[in-house]
Design a protein around this motif. Structure first.
Motif, PDB file in Angstrom:
ATOM      1  N   ARG A  50       0.823  -1.205   0.000  1.00  0.00           N
ATOM      2  CA  ARG A  50       0.000   0.000   0.000  1.00  0.00           C
ATOM      3  C   ARG A  50       0.860   1.259   0.000  1.00  0.00           C
ATOM      4  NH1 ARG A  50      -3.228  -3.252   3.508  1.00  0.00           N
ATOM      5  NH2 ARG A  50      -2.199  -2.396   5.346  1.00  0.00           N
ATOM      6  N   GLN A  51       1.923   1.250   0.777  1.00  0.00           N
ATOM      7  CA  GLN A  51       2.771   2.441   0.883  1.00  0.00           C
ATOM      8  C   GLN A  51       3.477   2.753  -0.423  1.00  0.00           C
ATOM      9  OE1 GLN A  51       5.491   2.361   4.185  1.00  0.00           O
ATOM     10  NE2 GLN A  51       3.877   2.583   5.711  1.00  0.00           N
ATOM     11  N   ASP A  99      18.408  -2.384   2.278  1.00  0.00           N
ATOM     12  CA  ASP A  99      18.955  -1.046   2.062  1.00  0.00           C
ATOM     13  C   ASP A  99      20.274  -1.077   1.289  1.00  0.00           C
ATOM     14  OD1 ASP A  99      16.974   0.565   3.143  1.00  0.00           O
ATOM     15  OD2 ASP A  99      17.794   0.460   5.173  1.00  0.00           O
ATOM     16  N   ASP A 100      21.151  -2.040   1.615  1.00  0.00           N
ATOM     17  CA  ASP A 100      22.441  -2.063   0.942  1.00  0.00           C
ATOM     18  C   ASP A 100      22.293  -2.322  -0.556  1.00  0.00           C
ATOM     19  OD1 ASP A 100      21.625  -4.682   1.423  1.00  0.00           O
ATOM     20  OD2 ASP A 100      23.667  -5.450   1.527  1.00  0.00           O
ATOM     21  N   VAL A 101      21.273  -3.071  -0.941  1.00  0.00           N
ATOM     22  CA  VAL A 101      21.012  -3.307  -2.367  1.00  0.00           C
ATOM     23  C   VAL A 101      20.526  -2.025  -3.024  1.00  0.00           C
ATOM     24  CG1 VAL A 101      19.597  -4.580  -4.025  1.00  0.00           C
ATOM     25  CG2 VAL A 101      20.532  -5.755  -2.025  1.00  0.00           C
ATOM     26  N   ALA A 102      19.552  -1.359  -2.418  1.00  0.00           N
ATOM     27  CA  ALA A 102      18.983  -0.134  -3.003  1.00  0.00           C
ATOM     28  C   ALA A 102      20.044   0.957  -3.156  1.00  0.00           C
ATOM     29  CB  ALA A 102      17.837   0.361  -2.133  1.00  0.00           C
ATOM     30  N   GLU A 103      20.960   1.022  -2.210  1.00  0.00           N
ATOM     31  CA  GLU A 103      21.981   2.073  -2.230  1.00  0.00           C
ATOM     32  C   GLU A 103      23.077   1.815  -3.251  1.00  0.00           C
ATOM     33  OE1 GLU A 103      23.231   1.907   1.778  1.00  0.00           O
ATOM     34  OE2 GLU A 103      21.507   3.024   2.568  1.00  0.00           O
ATOM     35  N   LEU A 160      17.824   3.612  -5.429  1.00  0.00           N
ATOM     36  CA  LEU A 160      16.366   3.590  -5.523  1.00  0.00           C
ATOM     37  C   LEU A 160      15.681   3.900  -4.201  1.00  0.00           C
ATOM     38  CD1 LEU A 160      15.722   0.436  -7.757  1.00  0.00           C
ATOM     39  CD2 LEU A 160      15.808   2.846  -8.444  1.00  0.00           C
ATOM     40  N   THR A 161      14.616   4.674  -4.282  1.00  0.00           N
ATOM     41  CA  THR A 161      13.706   4.832  -3.162  1.00  0.00           C
ATOM     42  C   THR A 161      13.160   3.451  -2.824  1.00  0.00           C
ATOM     43  OG1 THR A 161      13.123   7.092  -3.768  1.00  0.00           O
ATOM     44  CG2 THR A 161      11.508   5.858  -2.440  1.00  0.00           C
ATOM     45  N   SER A 162      13.157   3.121  -1.550  1.00  0.00           N
ATOM     46  CA  SER A 162      12.814   1.730  -1.219  1.00  0.00           C
ATOM     47  C   SER A 162      12.193   1.609   0.160  1.00  0.00           C
ATOM     48  CB  SER A 162      14.061   0.845  -1.276  1.00  0.00           C
ATOM     49  OG  SER A 162      14.932   1.160  -0.210  1.00  0.00           O
ATOM     50  N   ILE A 163      11.491   0.493   0.328  1.00  0.00           N
ATOM     51  CA  ILE A 163      11.121   0.001   1.650  1.00  0.00           C
ATOM     52  C   ILE A 163      12.096  -1.116   1.977  1.00  0.00           C
ATOM     53  CG2 ILE A 163       9.407  -1.359   2.907  1.00  0.00           C
ATOM     54  CD1 ILE A 163       7.253   0.388   1.708  1.00  0.00           C
ATOM     55  N   THR A 179      12.624   4.796   2.544  1.00  0.00           N
ATOM     56  CA  THR A 179      13.713   5.756   2.405  1.00  0.00           C
ATOM     57  C   THR A 179      13.661   6.347   0.995  1.00  0.00           C
ATOM     58  OG1 THR A 179      15.114   4.541   3.946  1.00  0.00           O
ATOM     59  CG2 THR A 179      16.208   6.111   2.481  1.00  0.00           C
ATOM     60  N   ASP A 180      13.522   7.667   0.897  1.00  0.00           N
ATOM     61  CA  ASP A 180      13.445   8.338  -0.398  1.00  0.00           C
ATOM     62  C   ASP A 180      14.853   8.645  -0.891  1.00  0.00           C
ATOM     63  OD1 ASP A 180      12.955   9.934  -2.604  1.00  0.00           O
ATOM     64  OD2 ASP A 180      11.312  11.031  -1.657  1.00  0.00           O
ATOM     65  N   ARG A 181      15.250   8.032  -1.994  1.00  0.00           N
ATOM     66  CA  ARG A 181      16.569   8.255  -2.591  1.00  0.00           C
ATOM     67  C   ARG A 181      16.476   8.997  -3.921  1.00  0.00           C
ATOM     68  NH1 ARG A 181      16.807   3.057  -0.317  1.00  0.00           N
ATOM     69  NH2 ARG A 181      18.224   2.955   1.475  1.00  0.00           N
TER      70      ARG A 181
END
Length: 333
Positions: A165-166, A277-281, A287-290, A325-327
């Motif tokens: 949903r988020q 988080d380490d993958v998204a960064e 990428l913005t991620s949950i 986290t908005d990236r």
């Protein structure tokens, strides 16, 4: 190798007293206990697992059931495994990793043979055939995941429905009226894996509530699968402006393919994902991620199972709330 007999001689007590200090099965005076503990440290004594098990009627082993099925992302799975192993070590427990897809009967086999004192079970399905058995196992069991029927069971997981949903809401708040979910591999949905179905339900409920046009595209790993998936997602009739990606294994390939098609993130297409988080960064475009809080979830699972080993503890369900986290990979239209 130092033996229990040498510890007893050094401390000036009987071997049985040393055993009782180690197992905690009988009350020993504080003075004697302290003397034995000092001798253990001074001599560098380490009780072997067999002796420890005989003394306490416990194996000091935690069974971790994680079937290695098609569609699982091994790097993420190993983050969970590492957290569980590390947390179990804090309780002086080893971990027995059970990777065979044995189905119902596995938990009884492991506990009946005294291979493990308790079990943590991963890769839980919505309608999991193992659930009836788990309710009858004479040992603590904690599910890292949540089946539809979790009555009487202890579960811990991320609240994937809220995460779905988020992520849909994040794009809708930025004016996106046509979005797509690039989901887990088809095999994951075919099995009815709990986390994937719950996220999908959350995504669909939020897009319906917001009157946002939405499409869903399971995606197998590999370049050809990702390219074919994007062909569907970006078909002109869809008018897709935002992607929700629930498939850690394809993220790098997806971003490279978008670049090959001269599509800028977020200029031409907004992307939000659920992954560690380490993958998204570390991706070519952060990428913005949950976050997938593997370390926290693994530690909680061990904490819950240990609480049930040491005391009467009612079943409970813990769902961690998503952390976004908005990236900068999503734009406002």
């Amino acid at each position: 190798m130092i033996t229990i007999k040498e510890v007893a001689r050094h401390a000036g007590v009987s071997m049985s007293t040393v055993s009782y200090v180690l197992s905690g099965k009988r009350s020993i005076s504080e003075e004697t206990k302290r003397r034995v503990e000092q001798s253990i440290v001074a001599l560098g004594y380490h009780p072997n697992a067999g002796a420890r098990a005989l003394a306490s009627n416990r194996s000091q082993v935690l069974g971790l059931v994680v079937p290695l099925r098609s569609g699982v992302n091994m790097p993420v799975i190993m983050q969970f495994v590492a957290s569980i192993v590390s947390s179990a070590r804090d309780y002086d427990y080893d971990v027995l990793l059970l990777t065979k897809e044995a189905g119902p009967g596995e938990a009884h086999r492991v506990t009946a043979r005294s291979m493990a004192d308790a079990i943590v079970l991963m890769d839980v399905e919505s309608d999991d055939l193992r659930i009836p058995e788990l309710r009858t196992v004479d040992a603590p069991v904690v599910l890292l995941g949540m089946p539809d029927d979790h009555e009487g069971l202890s579960c811990v997981d991320l609240d994937f429905a809220t995460a779905g949903r988020q992520m849909a809401g994040h794009l809708a708040d930025r004016g996106h009226r046509s979005i797509a979910l690039i989901g887990s591999p088809p095999a994951v949905y075919e099995r009815g894996t709990s986390y994937a179905t719950r996220l999908l339900e959350g995504f669909r409920s939020e897009t319906a509530r917001r009157n946002v046009r939405a499409s869903v595209h399971p995606c197998a790993p590999g370049y050809e699968s990702v390219a074919a998936c994007l062909d569907e997602v970006l078909a002109p009739e869809h008018g897709t402006t935002g992607l929700v990606v629930h498939n850690e294994a394809i993220l790098g390939t997806l971003l490279l393919e978008l670049r090959r098609r001269s599509l800028d993130v977020p200029g031409d297409l907004s992307v939000i994902t659920l992954c560690p988080d380490d993958v998204a960064e570390s991706l070519p475009v952060p990428l913005t991620s949950i976050a997938v809080p593997a370390e926290e979830l693994g530690a909680i699972a061990v904490e819950m199972v240990m609480a049930r080993l040491t005391e009467e503890h009612p079943p409970e369900v813990r769902l961690l709330q998503p952390r976004l986290t908005d990236r900068g990979s999503t734009s406002t239209l």
